[in-house]
Design a protein around this motif. Structure first.
Motif, PDB file in Angstrom:
ATOM      1  N   ALA A 128       0.830  -1.207   0.000  1.00 43.58           N
ATOM      2  CA  ALA A 128       0.000   0.000   0.000  1.00 43.58           C
ATOM      3  C   ALA A 128       0.868   1.262   0.000  1.00 43.58           C
ATOM      4  N   MET A 129       1.954   1.251   0.768  1.00 44.58           N
ATOM      5  CA  MET A 129       2.818   2.443   0.827  1.00 44.58           C
ATOM      6  C   MET A 129       3.495   2.677  -0.531  1.00 44.58           C
ATOM      7  N   VAL A 130       3.960   1.586  -1.137  1.00 40.90           N
ATOM      8  CA  VAL A 130       4.639   1.713  -2.438  1.00 40.90           C
ATOM      9  C   VAL A 130       3.658   2.261  -3.483  1.00 40.90           C
ATOM     10  N   ALA A 131       2.421   1.778  -3.445  1.00 46.86           N
ATOM     11  CA  ALA A 131       1.425   2.262  -4.419  1.00 46.86           C
ATOM     12  C   ALA A 131       1.208   3.768  -4.252  1.00 46.86           C
ATOM     13  N   LEU A 132       1.100   4.205  -3.009  1.00 52.73           N
ATOM     14  CA  LEU A 132       0.864   5.634  -2.770  1.00 52.73           C
ATOM     15  C   LEU A 132       2.099   6.463  -3.158  1.00 52.73           C
ATOM     16  N   GLN A 133       3.277   5.921  -2.879  1.00 46.61           N
ATOM     17  CA  GLN A 133       4.516   6.643  -3.244  1.00 46.61           C
ATOM     18  C   GLN A 133       4.621   6.799  -4.762  1.00 46.61           C
ATOM     19  N   ARG A 134       4.247   5.752  -5.489  1.00 44.10           N
ATOM     20  CA  ARG A 134       4.304   5.843  -6.963  1.00 44.10           C
ATOM     21  C   ARG A 134       3.277   6.842  -7.485  1.00 44.10           C
ATOM     22  N   GLU A 135       2.123   6.824  -6.837  1.00 45.96           N
ATOM     23  CA  GLU A 135       1.088   7.765  -7.256  1.00 45.96           C
ATOM     24  C   GLU A 135       1.586   9.203  -7.065  1.00 45.96           C
ATOM     25  N   ILE A 136       2.225   9.449  -5.924  1.00 43.41           N
ATOM     26  CA  ILE A 136       2.755  10.787  -5.626  1.00 43.41           C
ATOM     27  C   ILE A 136       3.804  11.178  -6.676  1.00 43.41           C
ATOM     28  N   ALA A 137       4.695  10.241  -6.995  1.00 41.13           N
ATOM     29  CA  ALA A 137       5.769  10.554  -7.962  1.00 41.13           C
ATOM     30  C   ALA A 137       5.216  10.733  -9.367  1.00 41.13           C
ATOM     31  N   GLY A 138       4.034  10.198  -9.619  1.00 44.37           N
ATOM     32  CA  GLY A 138       3.422  10.374 -10.939  1.00 44.37           C
ATOM     33  C   GLY A 138       2.792  11.735 -11.109  1.00 44.37           C
ATOM     34  N   ARG A 139       2.568  12.425  -9.986  1.00 48.11           N
ATOM     35  CA  ARG A 139       1.856  13.704 -10.025  1.00 48.11           C
ATOM     36  C   ARG A 139       2.762  14.901 -10.172  1.00 48.11           C
ATOM     37  N   GLN A 140       3.995  14.809  -9.678  1.00 47.05           N
ATOM     38  CA  GLN A 140       4.885  15.978  -9.698  1.00 47.05           C
ATOM     39  C   GLN A 140       6.327  15.505  -9.583  1.00 47.05           C
ATOM     40  N   PRO A 141       7.262  16.364  -9.974  1.00 42.96           N
ATOM     41  CA  PRO A 141       8.659  16.016  -9.740  1.00 42.96           C
ATOM     42  C   PRO A 141       8.872  15.881  -8.234  1.00 42.96           C
ATOM     43  N   VAL A 142       9.758  15.014  -7.831  1.00 48.51           N
ATOM     44  CA  VAL A 142       9.920  14.815  -6.395  1.00 48.51           C
ATOM     45  C   VAL A 142      11.303  14.263  -6.074  1.00 48.51           C
ATOM     46  N   VAL A 143      11.784  14.601  -4.894  1.00 46.06           N
ATOM     47  CA  VAL A 143      12.936  13.905  -4.308  1.00 46.06           C
ATOM     48  C   VAL A 143      12.342  13.013  -3.224  1.00 46.06           C
ATOM     49  N   MET A 144      12.598  11.716  -3.325  1.00 50.37           N
ATOM     50  CA  MET A 144      11.993  10.766  -2.391  1.00 50.37           C
ATOM     51  C   MET A 144      13.089   9.991  -1.672  1.00 50.37           C
ATOM     52  N   ALA A 145      13.011   9.974  -0.346  1.00 52.43           N
ATOM     53  CA  ALA A 145      14.027   9.283   0.446  1.00 52.43           C
ATOM     54  C   ALA A 145      13.432   8.077   1.149  1.00 52.43           C
ATOM     55  N   GLY A 146      14.232   7.008   1.261  1.00 53.16           N
ATOM     56  CA  GLY A 146      13.732   5.820   1.952  1.00 53.16           C
ATOM     57  C   GLY A 146      14.753   4.711   1.964  1.00 53.16           C
ATOM     58  N   ARG A 147      14.243   3.479   1.850  1.00 49.13           N
ATOM     59  CA  ARG A 147      15.116   2.302   1.854  1.00 49.13           C
ATOM     60  C   ARG A 147      15.089   1.590   0.508  1.00 49.13           C
ATOM     61  N   ASP A 148      13.922   1.689  -0.157  1.00 50.94           N
ATOM     62  CA  ASP A 148      13.660   0.869  -1.358  1.00 50.94           C
ATOM     63  C   ASP A 148      13.208   1.725  -2.531  1.00 50.94           C
ATOM     64  N   ILE A 149      13.525   3.016  -2.484  1.00 50.18           N
ATOM     65  CA  ILE A 149      13.001   3.909  -3.539  1.00 50.18           C
ATOM     66  C   ILE A 149      13.656   3.557  -4.885  1.00 50.18           C
ATOM     67  N   GLY A 150      14.984   3.423  -4.877  1.00 51.64           N
ATOM     68  CA  GLY A 150      15.678   3.114  -6.136  1.00 51.64           C
ATOM     69  C   GLY A 150      15.461   1.684  -6.608  1.00 51.64           C
ATOM     70  N   THR A 151      15.244   0.762  -5.671  1.00 55.59           N
ATOM     71  CA  THR A 151      15.127  -0.652  -6.067  1.00 55.59           C
ATOM     72  C   THR A 151      13.693  -1.038  -6.427  1.00 55.59           C
ATOM     73  N   VAL A 152      12.721  -0.516  -5.697  1.00 54.78           N
ATOM     74  CA  VAL A 152      11.344  -1.016  -5.836  1.00 54.78           C
ATOM     75  C   VAL A 152      10.344   0.081  -6.228  1.00 54.78           C
ATOM     76  N   VAL A 153      10.375   1.190  -5.491  1.00 56.63           N
ATOM     77  CA  VAL A 153       9.314   2.195  -5.678  1.00 56.63           C
ATOM     78  C   VAL A 153       9.454   2.884  -7.031  1.00 56.63           C
ATOM     79  N   LEU A 154      10.656   3.406  -7.303  1.00 60.26           N
ATOM     80  CA  LEU A 154      10.876   4.150  -8.542  1.00 60.26           C
ATOM     81  C   LEU A 154      12.102   3.594  -9.262  1.00 60.26           C
ATOM     82  N   PRO A 155      12.004   2.363  -9.784  1.00 59.40           N
ATOM     83  CA  PRO A 155      13.186   1.776 -10.432  1.00 59.40           C
ATOM     84  C   PRO A 155      13.668   2.590 -11.630  1.00 59.40           C
ATOM     85  N   ASP A 156      12.792   3.450 -12.178  1.00 61.13           N
ATOM     86  CA  ASP A 156      13.190   4.278 -13.315  1.00 61.13           C
ATOM     87  C   ASP A 156      13.477   5.723 -12.912  1.00 61.13           C
TER      88      ASP A 156
END
Ligand code: DC
Length: 244
Positions: A128-156
């Motif tokens: 659920a968190m990953v889905a919401l994080q992707r939705e947020i990144a789809g709406r605007q440019p963003v800097v996102m910090a975490g543990r799995d952002i580069g590997t799972v949330v936003l692989p691109d």
């Protein structure tokens, strides 16, 4: 609410907007670096740890057994999380609410510190968190910090930064932060807590902490925060539009 914002369908498509991922372990400096990059670019900033912390606040309020996957799965499917992103260039801070209740001021209590690694291991919560994080990144440019952002949330993501620091160095930094906040915790207790969280974060089955293959790894031991920031900024200014 029925199927809420956080139960939004996980979609695997790349974010349409420019995205920068900053990952690393607890106290690696990723929030400071992420905020500074966001300030420099005029982007919003999301520290995704606040989302796992907010779910933990609610699970504790409802006195759920935080090792009960079924109960936490039901919880995450039944609540609505709203995240207002920080905008460091304007000084706007982030806000997070669950079912309309603002929990922003309750994210860093000792009870949350103790439980959040366990809550963030639960697959339904992560999904659920990953889905919401992707939705947020789809709406605007963003800097996102975490543990799995580069590997799972936003692989691109357009740029991925992974901050590394030894346990000793992180314990020193976190202890200094606690002292600055007037929070009572011995250096040994901080060290032991980080060690425990590292183990849970890196050994969990779902999205364990690790750098993406295409991440720029910055080893921050022996560097001042200013030096780390300089290196991160030079990566951003060096052409974030490049495909990694
Ligand atoms: O960065 P932090 O200390 O605020 O993170 C709190 C917890 O949430 C931590 O135990 C790891 C987890 N977390 C995660 O699993 N994935 C993320 N993207 C961010 C945080």
């Amino acid at each position: 609410m029925g199927e809420p914002a956080i139960a939004a369908e996980a979609h695997n498509s790349a974010p349409a907007c420019h995205a920068i991922a900053v990952d690393g372990s607890a106290a690696s400096g990723k929030s400071t670096v992420g905020q500074r990059l966001a300030a420099d670019l005029g982007y919003p900033f999301l520290d995704t740890g606040i989302m796992y912390r907010a779910m933990t606040v609610v699970a504790l309020d409802r006195q759920l057994d935080i090792s009960d996957e079924g109960a936490l799965g039901e919880l995450v499917r039944s609540v609505e999380m709203r995240v207002e992103l920080a905008v460091p260039s304007t000084g706007k801070a982030s806000k997070i609410s669950v079912d309309g209740v603002d929990v922003t001021d309750r994210l860093r209590s000792q009870a949350v510190e103790d439980a959040v690694s366990l809550v963030s291991q639960i697959q339904a919560i992560r999904k659920a968190m990953v889905a919401l994080q992707r939705e947020i990144a789809g709406r605007q440019p963003v800097v996102m910090a975490g543990r799995d952002i580069g590997t799972v949330v936003l692989p691109d993501a357009n740029l991925k930064i992974y901050l590394e620091a030894s346990l000793e160095e992180r314990a020193r930094r976190r202890h200094q932060e606690f002292e600055a906040f007037g929070r009572d915790a011995s250096r040994d207790a901080v060290h032991a807590d980080l060690e425990r969280r590292d183990r849970i974060d890196s050994e969990r089955d779902v999205s364990p902490l690790r750098p993406a293959n295409d991440a720029h790894v910055i080893d921050t031991d022996g560097l001042t925060m200013e030096e780390v920031l300089r290196e991160a900024l030079s990566l951003v200014r060096g052409g974030t539009d490049d495909e990694e």
